[in-house]
Scaffold this active site. Structure first.
Site, PDB file in Angstrom:
ATOM      1  N   LYS A  15      41.253  45.052  59.880  1.00 54.76           N
ATOM      2  CA  LYS A  15      39.784  45.076  60.605  1.00 54.76           C
ATOM      3  C   LYS A  15      40.013  44.468  61.899  1.00 54.76           C
ATOM      4  O   LYS A  15      40.707  43.791  62.199  1.00 54.76           O
ATOM      5  CB  LYS A  15      38.771  44.601  59.581  1.00 54.76           C
ATOM      6  CG  LYS A  15      39.108  42.732  59.626  1.00 54.76           C
ATOM      7  CD  LYS A  15      38.573  41.842  60.582  1.00 54.76           C
ATOM      8  CE  LYS A  15      38.934  40.411  60.377  1.00 54.76           C
ATOM      9  NZ  LYS A  15      38.574  39.530  61.653  1.00 54.76           N
ATOM     10  N   THR A  99      50.350  38.927  61.312  1.00 57.96           N
ATOM     11  CA  THR A  99      49.732  37.611  60.361  1.00 57.96           C
ATOM     12  C   THR A  99      49.181  36.615  61.537  1.00 57.96           C
ATOM     13  O   THR A  99      49.495  36.552  62.853  1.00 57.96           O
ATOM     14  CB  THR A  99      50.705  36.843  59.582  1.00 57.96           C
ATOM     15  OG1 THR A  99      52.041  36.580  60.455  1.00 57.96           O
ATOM     16  CG2 THR A  99      51.145  37.613  58.402  1.00 57.96           C
ATOM     17  N   ALA A 101      46.399  36.772  63.422  1.00 59.41           N
ATOM     18  CA  ALA A 101      46.162  37.638  64.483  1.00 59.41           C
ATOM     19  C   ALA A 101      44.543  38.116  64.451  1.00 59.41           C
ATOM     20  O   ALA A 101      44.267  38.691  65.357  1.00 59.41           O
ATOM     21  CB  ALA A 101      46.896  39.023  64.218  1.00 59.41           C
ATOM     22  N   GLY A 102      44.031  37.704  63.353  1.00 61.24           N
ATOM     23  CA  GLY A 102      42.440  37.927  63.556  1.00 61.24           C
ATOM     24  C   GLY A 102      42.224  39.378  62.952  1.00 61.24           C
ATOM     25  O   GLY A 102      41.050  39.705  62.936  1.00 61.24           O
ATOM     26  N   LEU A 103      43.165  39.984  62.387  1.00 62.20           N
ATOM     27  CA  LEU A 103      43.158  41.403  61.645  1.00 62.20           C
ATOM     28  C   LEU A 103      42.938  41.325  60.201  1.00 62.20           C
ATOM     29  O   LEU A 103      42.808  42.389  59.932  1.00 62.20           O
ATOM     30  CB  LEU A 103      44.341  42.099  62.095  1.00 62.20           C
ATOM     31  CG  LEU A 103      44.424  42.290  63.727  1.00 62.20           C
ATOM     32  CD1 LEU A 103      45.857  42.999  63.772  1.00 62.20           C
ATOM     33  CD2 LEU A 103      43.438  42.814  64.181  1.00 62.20           C
ATOM     34  N   GLY A 105      44.956  40.734  57.729  1.00 64.24           N
ATOM     35  CA  GLY A 105      45.862  41.288  56.725  1.00 64.24           C
ATOM     36  C   GLY A 105      45.921  40.687  55.249  1.00 64.24           C
ATOM     37  O   GLY A 105      46.042  41.365  54.182  1.00 64.24           O
ATOM     38  N   GLY A 106      46.132  39.503  55.363  1.00 61.50           N
ATOM     39  CA  GLY A 106      45.970  38.777  54.000  1.00 61.50           C
ATOM     40  C   GLY A 106      44.944  38.995  53.224  1.00 61.50           C
ATOM     41  O   GLY A 106      45.046  39.146  52.044  1.00 61.50           O
ATOM     42  N   SER A 107      43.892  38.958  53.613  1.00 63.87           N
ATOM     43  CA  SER A 107      42.498  39.040  53.158  1.00 63.87           C
ATOM     44  C   SER A 107      42.518  40.544  52.494  1.00 63.87           C
ATOM     45  O   SER A 107      41.923  40.694  51.264  1.00 63.87           O
ATOM     46  CB  SER A 107      41.305  38.767  53.703  1.00 63.87           C
ATOM     47  OG  SER A 107      41.220  37.527  54.221  1.00 63.87           O
ATOM     48  N   SER A 108      42.884  41.613  53.345  1.00 60.10           N
ATOM     49  CA  SER A 108      42.746  42.891  52.764  1.00 60.10           C
ATOM     50  C   SER A 108      43.830  43.249  51.554  1.00 60.10           C
ATOM     51  O   SER A 108      43.403  43.818  50.816  1.00 60.10           O
ATOM     52  CB  SER A 108      43.291  43.836  54.034  1.00 60.10           C
ATOM     53  OG  SER A 108      43.044  45.344  53.762  1.00 60.10           O
ATOM     54  N   ASP A 140      37.059  37.124  55.018  1.00 58.61           N
ATOM     55  CA  ASP A 140      37.169  38.526  55.023  1.00 58.61           C
ATOM     56  C   ASP A 140      37.268  39.151  53.883  1.00 58.61           C
ATOM     57  O   ASP A 140      36.978  40.498  53.921  1.00 58.61           O
ATOM     58  CB  ASP A 140      38.447  38.766  55.984  1.00 58.61           C
ATOM     59  CG  ASP A 140      37.878  38.063  57.400  1.00 58.61           C
ATOM     60  OD1 ASP A 140      37.187  37.876  57.991  1.00 58.61           O
ATOM     61  OD2 ASP A 140      39.293  37.795  57.985  1.00 58.61           O
TER      62      ASP A 140
END
EC number: 2.7.1.148
Length: 281
Positions: A15, A99, A101-103, A105-108, A140
């Site tokens: 995201k 990781t 990065a504010g994207l 990834g772990g939450s997704s 997130d």
């Protein structure tokens, strides 16, 4: 997609926060935010294989992290109490989202585990119940369970679908890991942005990120990456960093920028999505 050894593959997209404002600090220490969340086609793949012995096994945890601390493992563990039968699962993560990065990834990854196992284990949780459960894992996670581009309020768990124009994004990751906890506790962080009255994609422009100034001060590498990307258009940091991005109306324009910045930084070219790929499964 089924793999020969019985694993099944599921998408976990990244995201971007196209706008992020902090509207107050809560009594529990968390912060209320308002943010535009946009899904992009940069994604991890989560491989799952069901077990009937109640064991949860994460085969490739992040280096140095016990599997019990991984969000995907925790997501599976959280759902076990709702399973109709003794349920277990094996998890493999094919990471493409960087990781720290504010994207998201772990939450997704965790959200994908929740969505799939809710069906596999016949837990019967509604989307709202999954969102509430996911919020305990990370701010997130609710958005990825919601599955559509959204305007988020609260701690990220109050979500309304938002129509976002189709765009391409060039994302740059500077060589630094930003501590989210450090930024949220920083005395210089803006915490009193006004709440939006009529939040639409158009009304919220010009976009901003209330964490950006503090991150730039504490992590000069992020500022340098932002400055470089700003040469090509309006740039912004996503989440608490470290990634910065710029938006383009078409792929060719985005690719031309990507070619330039990828010589200097780890960079990604991504297309905006309107919904989570899971909704098409």
């Amino acid at each position: 997609m089924n793999i020969a050894d019985g694993r099944q593959a599921f998408p976990a997209p990244a995201k971007l926060n196209l706008d992020l404002r902090i509207t107050g600090r809560r009594e529990d220490g968390y912060h209320n935010i308002e943010s535009i969340f946009c899904l992009i086609d940069l994604q991890d793949t989560v491989y799952l294989k069901s077990r009937d012995d109640g064991k949860i096994i994460l085969h490739n945890p992040v280096d140095g992290m016990p599997q019990e601390a991984d969000l995907s493992y925790r997501a599976a563990s959280l759902l076990q109490k709702y399973a109709r039968n003794p349920a277990g699962v094996e998890i493999w993560l094919d990471k493409k989202i960087p990781t720290g990065a504010g994207l998201g990834g772990g939450s997704s990854d965790a959200a994908t585990v929740l969505l799939v196992l809710n069906r596999w284990w016949q837990c019967g949780l509604t989307q709202r119940q999954l969102i509430d459960s996911g919020a305990a894992l990370g701010a997130d996670v609710p958005f990825f369970i919601f599955g559509k581009n959204a305007f988020a309020r609260g701690i990220g768990d109050r979500l309304d679908e938002m129509d976002i124009p189709k765009q391409w994004y060039v994302i740059v990751k500077p060589p630094v890991h930003v501590s989210t906890a450090k930024i949220f506790t920083h005395e210089g962080l803006t915490r009193n942005s006004a709440s939006s009255i009529m939040p639409t994609f158009q009304n919220l422009q010009p976009f901003r990120n209330d964490m950006q100034a503090v991150v730039f001060k504490e992590y000069p590498e992020v500022w340098k990456a932002y400055s470089e990307l700003s040469r090509y258009g309006f740039a912004l940091m996503t989440g608490s960093g470290a990634c910065v991005f710029t938006a383009c109306q078409d792929r060719n324009s985005a690719y031309n920028i990507y070619r330039q910045v990828s010589d200097l930084y780890e960079a990604y070219l991504a297309e905006g999505l309107s919904k989570h790929p899971w909704l098409s499964v």
